[in-house]
Design a protein around this motif. Structure first.
Motif, PDB file in Angstrom:
ATOM      1  N   ILE A  18       0.869  -1.178   0.000  1.00 41.59           N
ATOM      2  CA  ILE A  18       0.000   0.000   0.000  1.00 41.59           C
ATOM      3  C   ILE A  18       0.906   1.228   0.000  1.00 41.59           C
ATOM      4  O   ILE A  18       1.807   1.354   0.823  1.00 41.59           O
ATOM      5  CB  ILE A  18      -0.922   0.037   1.227  1.00 41.59           C
ATOM      6  CG1 ILE A  18      -1.877  -1.155   1.197  1.00 41.59           C
ATOM      7  CG2 ILE A  18      -1.717   1.348   1.269  1.00 41.59           C
ATOM      8  CD1 ILE A  18      -2.736  -1.288   2.451  1.00 41.59           C
ATOM      9  N   VAL A  19       0.643   2.127  -0.936  1.00 42.37           N
ATOM     10  CA  VAL A  19       1.465   3.329  -1.077  1.00 42.37           C
ATOM     11  C   VAL A  19       0.663   4.531  -0.585  1.00 42.37           C
ATOM     12  O   VAL A  19      -0.526   4.660  -0.880  1.00 42.37           O
ATOM     13  CB  VAL A  19       1.871   3.548  -2.545  1.00 42.37           C
ATOM     14  CG1 VAL A  19       2.621   4.861  -2.708  1.00 42.37           C
ATOM     15  CG2 VAL A  19       2.707   2.378  -3.046  1.00 42.37           C
ATOM     16  N   SER A  20       1.331   5.386   0.164  1.00 46.76           N
ATOM     17  CA  SER A  20       0.708   6.620   0.643  1.00 46.76           C
ATOM     18  C   SER A  20       1.518   7.808   0.137  1.00 46.76           C
ATOM     19  O   SER A  20       2.714   7.910   0.393  1.00 46.76           O
ATOM     20  CB  SER A  20       0.674   6.627   2.172  1.00 46.76           C
ATOM     21  OG  SER A  20       0.239   7.889   2.651  1.00 46.76           O
ATOM     22  N   LEU A  21       0.863   8.692  -0.603  1.00 45.82           N
ATOM     23  CA  LEU A  21       1.497   9.899  -1.128  1.00 45.82           C
ATOM     24  C   LEU A  21       0.769  11.102  -0.553  1.00 45.82           C
ATOM     25  O   LEU A  21      -0.457  11.077  -0.415  1.00 45.82           O
ATOM     26  CB  LEU A  21       1.417   9.910  -2.661  1.00 45.82           C
ATOM     27  CG  LEU A  21       2.009   8.689  -3.356  1.00 45.82           C
ATOM     28  CD1 LEU A  21       1.539   8.605  -4.799  1.00 45.82           C
ATOM     29  CD2 LEU A  21       3.521   8.744  -3.304  1.00 45.82           C
ATOM     30  N   ASN A  22       1.521  12.152  -0.240  1.00 42.28           N
ATOM     31  CA  ASN A  22       0.914  13.266   0.477  1.00 42.28           C
ATOM     32  C   ASN A  22       1.383  14.613  -0.038  1.00 42.28           C
ATOM     33  O   ASN A  22       2.486  14.744  -0.575  1.00 42.28           O
ATOM     34  CB  ASN A  22       1.291  13.182   1.960  1.00 42.28           C
ATOM     35  CG  ASN A  22       1.078  11.802   2.533  1.00 42.28           C
ATOM     36  OD1 ASN A  22      -0.047  11.346   2.664  1.00 42.28           O
ATOM     37  ND2 ASN A  22       2.162  11.109   2.833  1.00 42.28           N
ATOM     38  N   CYS A  23       0.531  15.616   0.176  1.00 43.09           N
ATOM     39  CA  CYS A  23       0.883  17.002  -0.096  1.00 43.09           C
ATOM     40  C   CYS A  23       0.302  17.878   0.991  1.00 43.09           C
ATOM     41  O   CYS A  23      -0.780  17.577   1.522  1.00 43.09           O
ATOM     42  CB  CYS A  23       0.343  17.470  -1.448  1.00 43.09           C
ATOM     43  SG  CYS A  23       1.184  16.762  -2.865  1.00 43.09           S
ATOM     44  N   THR A  24       0.991  18.941   1.313  1.00 42.42           N
ATOM     45  CA  THR A  24       0.442  19.970   2.189  1.00 42.42           C
ATOM     46  C   THR A  24       0.382  21.274   1.393  1.00 42.42           C
ATOM     47  O   THR A  24       1.108  21.449   0.405  1.00 42.42           O
ATOM     48  CB  THR A  24       1.306  20.169   3.438  1.00 42.42           C
ATOM     49  OG1 THR A  24       2.636  20.527   3.040  1.00 42.42           O
ATOM     50  CG2 THR A  24       1.360  18.910   4.279  1.00 42.42           C
ATOM     51  N   TYR A  25      -0.481  22.165   1.823  1.00 37.52           N
ATOM     52  CA  TYR A  25      -0.627  23.427   1.110  1.00 37.52           C
ATOM     53  C   TYR A  25      -0.899  24.540   2.091  1.00 37.52           C
ATOM     54  O   TYR A  25      -1.256  24.314   3.245  1.00 37.52           O
ATOM     55  CB  TYR A  25      -1.732  23.326   0.052  1.00 37.52           C
ATOM     56  CG  TYR A  25      -3.119  23.060   0.605  1.00 37.52           C
ATOM     57  CD1 TYR A  25      -3.553  21.756   0.847  1.00 37.52           C
ATOM     58  CD2 TYR A  25      -4.003  24.101   0.853  1.00 37.52           C
ATOM     59  CE1 TYR A  25      -4.820  21.499   1.347  1.00 37.52           C
ATOM     60  CE2 TYR A  25      -5.275  23.865   1.341  1.00 37.52           C
ATOM     61  CZ  TYR A  25      -5.682  22.559   1.588  1.00 37.52           C
ATOM     62  OH  TYR A  25      -6.939  22.313   2.075  1.00 37.52           O
ATOM     63  N   SER A  26      -0.732  25.757   1.621  1.00 38.26           N
ATOM     64  CA  SER A  26      -0.878  26.899   2.527  1.00 38.26           C
ATOM     65  C   SER A  26      -2.080  27.791   2.182  1.00 38.26           C
ATOM     66  O   SER A  26      -2.541  28.545   3.035  1.00 38.26           O
ATOM     67  CB  SER A  26       0.403  27.745   2.499  1.00 38.26           C
ATOM     68  OG  SER A  26       0.702  28.164   1.184  1.00 38.26           O
ATOM     69  N   ASN A  27      -2.591  27.693   0.965  1.00 36.42           N
ATOM     70  CA  ASN A  27      -3.658  28.583   0.512  1.00 36.42           C
ATOM     71  C   ASN A  27      -5.025  28.000   0.858  1.00 36.42           C
ATOM     72  O   ASN A  27      -5.464  27.030   0.251  1.00 36.42           O
ATOM     73  CB  ASN A  27      -3.532  28.804  -0.992  1.00 36.42           C
ATOM     74  CG  ASN A  27      -4.486  29.860  -1.512  1.00 36.42           C
ATOM     75  OD1 ASN A  27      -5.424  30.260  -0.821  1.00 36.42           O
ATOM     76  ND2 ASN A  27      -4.257  30.319  -2.730  1.00 36.42           N
ATOM     77  N   SER A  28      -5.709  28.607   1.819  1.00 32.53           N
ATOM     78  CA  SER A  28      -6.995  28.067   2.260  1.00 32.53           C
ATOM     79  C   SER A  28      -8.093  28.255   1.219  1.00 32.53           C
ATOM     80  O   SER A  28      -9.194  27.717   1.365  1.00 32.53           O
ATOM     81  CB  SER A  28      -7.408  28.730   3.580  1.00 32.53           C
ATOM     82  OG  SER A  28      -7.453  30.133   3.427  1.00 32.53           O
ATOM     83  N   ALA A  29      -7.829  28.999   0.150  1.00 36.27           N
ATOM     84  CA  ALA A  29      -8.827  29.210  -0.901  1.00 36.27           C
ATOM     85  C   ALA A  29      -8.924  28.024  -1.868  1.00 36.27           C
ATOM     86  O   ALA A  29      -9.858  27.945  -2.657  1.00 36.27           O
ATOM     87  CB  ALA A  29      -8.495  30.477  -1.686  1.00 36.27           C
ATOM     88  N   PHE A  30      -7.961  27.110  -1.817  1.00 33.81           N
ATOM     89  CA  PHE A  30      -8.007  25.965  -2.725  1.00 33.81           C
ATOM     90  C   PHE A  30      -9.265  25.134  -2.456  1.00 33.81           C
ATOM     91  O   PHE A  30      -9.596  24.832  -1.314  1.00 33.81           O
ATOM     92  CB  PHE A  30      -6.774  25.082  -2.575  1.00 33.81           C
ATOM     93  CG  PHE A  30      -5.518  25.675  -3.130  1.00 33.81           C
ATOM     94  CD1 PHE A  30      -4.293  25.427  -2.522  1.00 33.81           C
ATOM     95  CD2 PHE A  30      -5.534  26.465  -4.271  1.00 33.81           C
ATOM     96  CE1 PHE A  30      -3.119  25.966  -3.034  1.00 33.81           C
ATOM     97  CE2 PHE A  30      -4.370  27.011  -4.784  1.00 33.81           C
ATOM     98  CZ  PHE A  30      -3.154  26.765  -4.151  1.00 33.81           C
ATOM     99  N   GLN A  31      -9.947  24.785  -3.555  1.00 33.62           N
ATOM    100  CA  GLN A  31     -11.192  24.011  -3.449  1.00 33.62           C
ATOM    101  C   GLN A  31     -11.112  22.696  -4.215  1.00 33.62           C
ATOM    102  O   GLN A  31     -11.823  21.756  -3.902  1.00 33.62           O
ATOM    103  CB  GLN A  31     -12.363  24.821  -4.018  1.00 33.62           C
ATOM    104  CG  GLN A  31     -12.690  26.095  -3.262  1.00 33.62           C
ATOM    105  CD  GLN A  31     -13.478  25.808  -1.999  1.00 33.62           C
ATOM    106  OE1 GLN A  31     -13.975  24.705  -1.778  1.00 33.62           O
ATOM    107  NE2 GLN A  31     -13.580  26.800  -1.135  1.00 33.62           N
ATOM    108  N   TYR A  32     -10.292  22.656  -5.254  1.00 31.18           N
ATOM    109  CA  TYR A  32     -10.180  21.468  -6.096  1.00 31.18           C
ATOM    110  C   TYR A  32      -8.805  20.866  -5.897  1.00 31.18           C
ATOM    111  O   TYR A  32      -7.798  21.571  -5.939  1.00 31.18           O
ATOM    112  CB  TYR A  32     -10.379  21.827  -7.566  1.00 31.18           C
ATOM    113  CG  TYR A  32     -11.726  22.456  -7.844  1.00 31.18           C
ATOM    114  CD1 TYR A  32     -11.841  23.825  -8.038  1.00 31.18           C
ATOM    115  CD2 TYR A  32     -12.870  21.676  -7.899  1.00 31.18           C
ATOM    116  CE1 TYR A  32     -13.070  24.400  -8.268  1.00 31.18           C
ATOM    117  CE2 TYR A  32     -14.099  22.249  -8.134  1.00 31.18           C
ATOM    118  CZ  TYR A  32     -14.194  23.614  -8.320  1.00 31.18           C
ATOM    119  OH  TYR A  32     -15.410  24.181  -8.551  1.00 31.18           O
TER     120      TYR A  32
END
Lengths: 111, 119
Positions: A18-32
């Protein structure tokens, strides 16, 4: 600080893992929130997209979005050697069509 | 239904020359986007065009770069007086017209890219 952070890897796993890939982001306006797969020397192809928070499943792939933590994940079950590629997360907000990409995580699934 | 087409697939230019990259969107698609991918980096948005209009060019360098999407023919990304730092893969994506009431996400379909090498 980049708008979207993604560990470049490489990530090497045995077939069937099982592979787990991740991202974090800073812009709370992202919706998609999107996950693209890119094979070497090819263009990205869309795997999955999620609108706002929640989970989405498609075959062996599950995408999760946690907007409160600004964290998204892609899980690949029963990984196959053909899954070996670079996986890019991408995001956009409601008012613009431009995609903001992570740097991509290189995945290697060995037999 | 052919996908997004880009040509040339590989382009070699010497410093100071001009590079012209072409993108033919998928049939029925009226939106075109250009992205640049530097080695070991993700894709960076450059410009978003609809037929005869530039909608968003916030990612375009201020000098030497221009883009167009004429009424007839492919979209063109033009780089004048190329420098070594312009060496990258340039990807074009297209999406269909957005219709009110449809799924709010308008998927972008990517072409195979043009790999530009500046000597």
């Amino acid at each position: 600080q980049k708008e979207v952070e993604q560990d470049p890897g490489p990530l090497s796993v045995p077939e069937g893992a099982i592979v787990s890939l991740n991202c974090t982001y800073s812009n709370s306006a992202f919706q998609y929130f999107m996950w693209y797969r890119q094979y070497s020397r090819k263009g990205p192809e869309l795997l999955m997209y999620t609108y706002s928070s929640g989970n989405k499943e498609d075959g062996r792939f599950t995408a999760q979005v946690d907007k409160s933590s600004k964290y998204i994940s892609l899980f690949i079950r029963d990984s196959q050697p053909s899954d070996s590629a670079t996986y890019l997360c991408a995001m956009s907000d409601y008012n613009t069509d431009k995609l903001i990409f992570g740097t991509g995580t290189r995945l290697q699934v060995f037999p | 239904n052919a996908g997004v087409m880009q040509n040339p697939r590989h382009l070699v230019r010497r410093r100071g020359q001009e590079a012209r990259l072409r993108c033919s969107p998928m049939k029925g698609h009226s939106h075109v986007y250009w992205y640049r991918q530097l080695p070991e980096e993700g894709l960076k948005f450059m410009v978003y065009l609809q037929k005869e209009n530039i909608i968003d060019e916030s990612g375009m360098p201020k000098e030497r770069f221009s883009a167009e999407f004429p009424k007839e023919g492919p979209s063109i990304l033009r780089i004048q007086q190329v420098v070594r730092g312009d060496s990258a893969a340039y990807f074009c994506a297209s999406s269909p017209p957005f219709f009110s009431g449809s799924d709010p996400y308008n998927e972008q379909f990517f072409g195979p890219g043009t790999r530009l090498t500046v000597l």
